[in-house]
Design a protein around this motif. Structure first.
Motif, PDB file in Angstrom:
ATOM      1  N   MET A 182     -25.452 -36.678-108.757  1.00  0.00           N
ATOM      2  CA  MET A 182     -24.862 -35.927-107.648  1.00  0.00           C
ATOM      3  C   MET A 182     -23.786 -36.742-106.929  1.00  0.00           C
ATOM      4  SD  MET A 182     -28.098 -33.943-105.945  1.00  0.00           S
ATOM      5  CE  MET A 182     -29.461 -33.374-106.958  1.00  0.00           C
ATOM      6  N   ASP A 183     -22.786 -36.024-106.437  1.00  0.00           N
ATOM      7  CA  ASP A 183     -21.775 -36.619-105.579  1.00  0.00           C
ATOM      8  C   ASP A 183     -22.000 -36.125-104.152  1.00  0.00           C
ATOM      9  OD1 ASP A 183     -20.938 -33.984-105.739  1.00  0.00           O
ATOM     10  OD2 ASP A 183     -19.038 -34.439-106.743  1.00  0.00           O
ATOM     11  N   ALA A 184     -21.046 -36.359-103.269  1.00  0.00           N
ATOM     12  CA  ALA A 184     -21.214 -35.949-101.878  1.00  0.00           C
ATOM     13  C   ALA A 184     -21.350 -34.440-101.754  1.00  0.00           C
ATOM     14  CB  ALA A 184     -20.032 -36.454-101.045  1.00  0.00           C
ATOM     15  N   ASP A 242     -20.732 -50.017-110.931  1.00  0.00           N
ATOM     16  CA  ASP A 242     -19.275 -49.918-110.828  1.00  0.00           C
ATOM     17  C   ASP A 242     -18.710 -48.583-111.306  1.00  0.00           C
ATOM     18  OD1 ASP A 242     -19.552 -50.382-113.631  1.00  0.00           O
ATOM     19  OD2 ASP A 242     -17.618 -51.416-113.691  1.00  0.00           O
ATOM     20  N   HIS A 243     -19.568 -47.670-111.800  1.00  0.00           N
ATOM     21  CA  HIS A 243     -19.045 -46.338-112.114  1.00  0.00           C
ATOM     22  C   HIS A 243     -19.336 -45.322-111.010  1.00  0.00           C
ATOM     23  CE1 HIS A 243     -23.175 -45.965-113.159  1.00  0.00           C
ATOM     24  NE2 HIS A 243     -23.081 -45.124-114.173  1.00  0.00           N
ATOM     25  N   ALA A 244     -19.838 -45.796-109.877  1.00  0.00           N
ATOM     26  CA  ALA A 244     -20.026 -44.939-108.710  1.00  0.00           C
ATOM     27  C   ALA A 244     -18.671 -44.610-108.083  1.00  0.00           C
ATOM     28  CB  ALA A 244     -20.926 -45.617-107.687  1.00  0.00           C
ATOM     29  N   THR A 245     -18.589 -43.415-107.504  1.00  0.00           N
ATOM     30  CA  THR A 245     -17.343 -42.993-106.859  1.00  0.00           C
ATOM     31  C   THR A 245     -17.525 -42.616-105.397  1.00  0.00           C
ATOM     32  OG1 THR A 245     -17.631 -40.666-107.519  1.00  0.00           O
ATOM     33  CG2 THR A 245     -16.471 -42.120-109.067  1.00  0.00           C
ATOM     34  N   VAL A 246     -18.786 -42.615-104.914  1.00  0.00           N
ATOM     35  CA  VAL A 246     -19.085 -42.209-103.543  1.00  0.00           C
ATOM     36  C   VAL A 246     -19.858 -43.324-102.852  1.00  0.00           C
ATOM     37  CG1 VAL A 246     -20.258 -40.521-102.073  1.00  0.00           C
ATOM     38  CG2 VAL A 246     -19.161 -39.771-104.202  1.00  0.00           C
ATOM     39  N   SER A 247     -19.367 -43.788-101.717  1.00  0.00           N
ATOM     40  CA  SER A 247     -20.067 -44.814-100.936  1.00  0.00           C
ATOM     41  C   SER A 247     -20.959 -44.158 -99.890  1.00  0.00           C
ATOM     42  CB  SER A 247     -19.057 -45.724-100.239  1.00  0.00           C
ATOM     43  OG  SER A 247     -18.389 -45.023 -99.199  1.00  0.00           O
ATOM     44  N   ARG A 248     -21.794 -44.957 -99.261  1.00  0.00           N
ATOM     45  CA  ARG A 248     -22.614 -44.443 -98.168  1.00  0.00           C
ATOM     46  C   ARG A 248     -21.738 -43.869 -97.063  1.00  0.00           C
ATOM     47  NH1 ARG A 248     -25.699 -49.123 -99.921  1.00  0.00           N
ATOM     48  NH2 ARG A 248     -27.909 -48.574-100.264  1.00  0.00           N
ATOM     49  N   LEU A 249     -20.663 -44.571 -96.729  1.00  0.00           N
ATOM     50  CA  LEU A 249     -19.776 -44.095 -95.667  1.00  0.00           C
ATOM     51  C   LEU A 249     -19.091 -42.795 -96.073  1.00  0.00           C
ATOM     52  CD1 LEU A 249     -18.481 -44.504 -92.901  1.00  0.00           C
ATOM     53  CD2 LEU A 249     -16.749 -45.951 -94.002  1.00  0.00           C
ATOM     54  N   ASP A 250     -18.672 -42.708 -97.326  1.00  0.00           N
ATOM     55  CA  ASP A 250     -18.070 -41.458 -97.822  1.00  0.00           C
ATOM     56  C   ASP A 250     -19.025 -40.292 -97.634  1.00  0.00           C
ATOM     57  OD1 ASP A 250     -15.804 -42.850 -98.741  1.00  0.00           O
ATOM     58  OD2 ASP A 250     -16.617 -43.052-100.782  1.00  0.00           O
ATOM     59  N   LEU A 251     -20.270 -40.499 -98.026  1.00  0.00           N
ATOM     60  CA  LEU A 251     -21.263 -39.428 -97.941  1.00  0.00           C
ATOM     61  C   LEU A 251     -21.530 -39.048 -96.495  1.00  0.00           C
ATOM     62  CD1 LEU A 251     -23.276 -37.499 -99.216  1.00  0.00           C
ATOM     63  CD2 LEU A 251     -24.920 -39.397 -99.357  1.00  0.00           C
ATOM     64  N   ARG A 252     -21.653 -40.031 -95.619  1.00  0.00           N
ATOM     65  CA  ARG A 252     -21.924 -39.738 -94.215  1.00  0.00           C
ATOM     66  C   ARG A 252     -20.772 -38.952 -93.594  1.00  0.00           C
ATOM     67  NH1 ARG A 252     -25.890 -38.586 -92.349  1.00  0.00           N
ATOM     68  NH2 ARG A 252     -27.021 -40.526 -92.675  1.00  0.00           N
TER      69      ARG A 252
END
Length: 251
Positions: A188-190, A214-224
């Motif tokens: 899942m993404d954001a 390193d293949h993640a595209t969403v950070s905790r801050l992005d999601l928040r």
């Protein structure tokens, strides 16, 4: 219920008086290959010693055999006598690693007052699924505890939405880093995590599997930020940091 996130998908649950370890990933920082060329993996160290993670563990659940869910260090360090649930098809490999009490979770099982139910997952959609292989999620229930749906390495697709709609879990754990493989979304993404929140108004969603690979595209801050823009309250979408413990009761 207490839930402690260590890194990626690795969780420790204190649930109905039992201690459950999920998807142990113990590799040292930068000890494994990169997926995208951006960084060696994992990108961060474990926040505590492996001995502390294993302290008190009575049951292990392994959702699938990708290295970031059950790596060679975990295969060596997790005590071999502990009972372990896995998806059907993975039991032979786990037994070959020396584990003596391995049970494939094909449907529903009970263990020391806990009820586990296997749930379907899709590690992406389309052609990438064959490359990623099979995965599972699970539901967990016990008297006096909140019901929990651990979705696992899956995108939001009809079987996941159906579990949410039919079981109405108190807590949903998502993997929300938006990891991609050759451009295809594989967890899942954001947007999909927010959709889970919107589909389950009385449920607390806990987003994990973030900022470790390193293949993640969403950070905790992005999601928040995305959740706030859609009016999702921080109390309904928890985004724990590595090492953080969340304490929740039955709704």
């Amino acid at each position: 219920m207490k839930l402690q996130l260590f890194r990626n998908a690795t969780l420790k649950l204190d649930y109905a008086g039992r201690i459950v370890l999920i998807d142990p990933y113990f590799a040292p920082k930068h000890s494994l290959e990169s997926f995208t060329g951006r960084s060696l993996n994992p990108m961060v160290e474990l926040p505590v010693d492996i001995e502390d993670i294993l302290d008190g563990v009575e049951l292990v659940i392994v959702s699938h055999l990708h290295d970031d869910h059950f790596d060679s260090v975990a295969m060596e360090r997790v005590p071999k006598h502990l009972p372990l649930f896995c998806q059907p098809g993975d039991e032979a490999t786990i037994r070959e690693a020396g584990f003596a009490d391995v049970t494939p979770l094909a449907g529903r099982a009970t263990w020391e007052g806990l009820t586990l139910t296997r749930r379907e997952g899709s590690h992406g959609l389309g052609a990438v699924v064959e490359l990623m292989g099979s995965v599972m999620g699970f539901s967990l229930e016990a008297a006096g505890e909140p019901s929990l749906y651990w979705a696992g390495d899956t995108v939001l697709y009809p079987p996941v939405a159906e579990v949410i709609r039919e079981t109405k879990p108190d807590i949903i754990v998502t993997h929300s880093c938006g990891a991609r493989w050759d451009g295809d979304l594989i967890v899942m993404d954001a947007e999909q995590t927010i959709a889970v929140c919107e589909a389950s108004q009385n449920t607390i969603v806990i987003a994990t599997h973030m900022e470790a690979l390193d293949h993640a595209t969403v950070s905790r801050l992005d999601l928040r930020k995305a959740a706030q823009a859609r009016g999702i309250a921080p109390s309904r979408l928890l985004i724990p940091h590595d090492g953080e413990t969340v304490v929740l009761g039955k709704s």
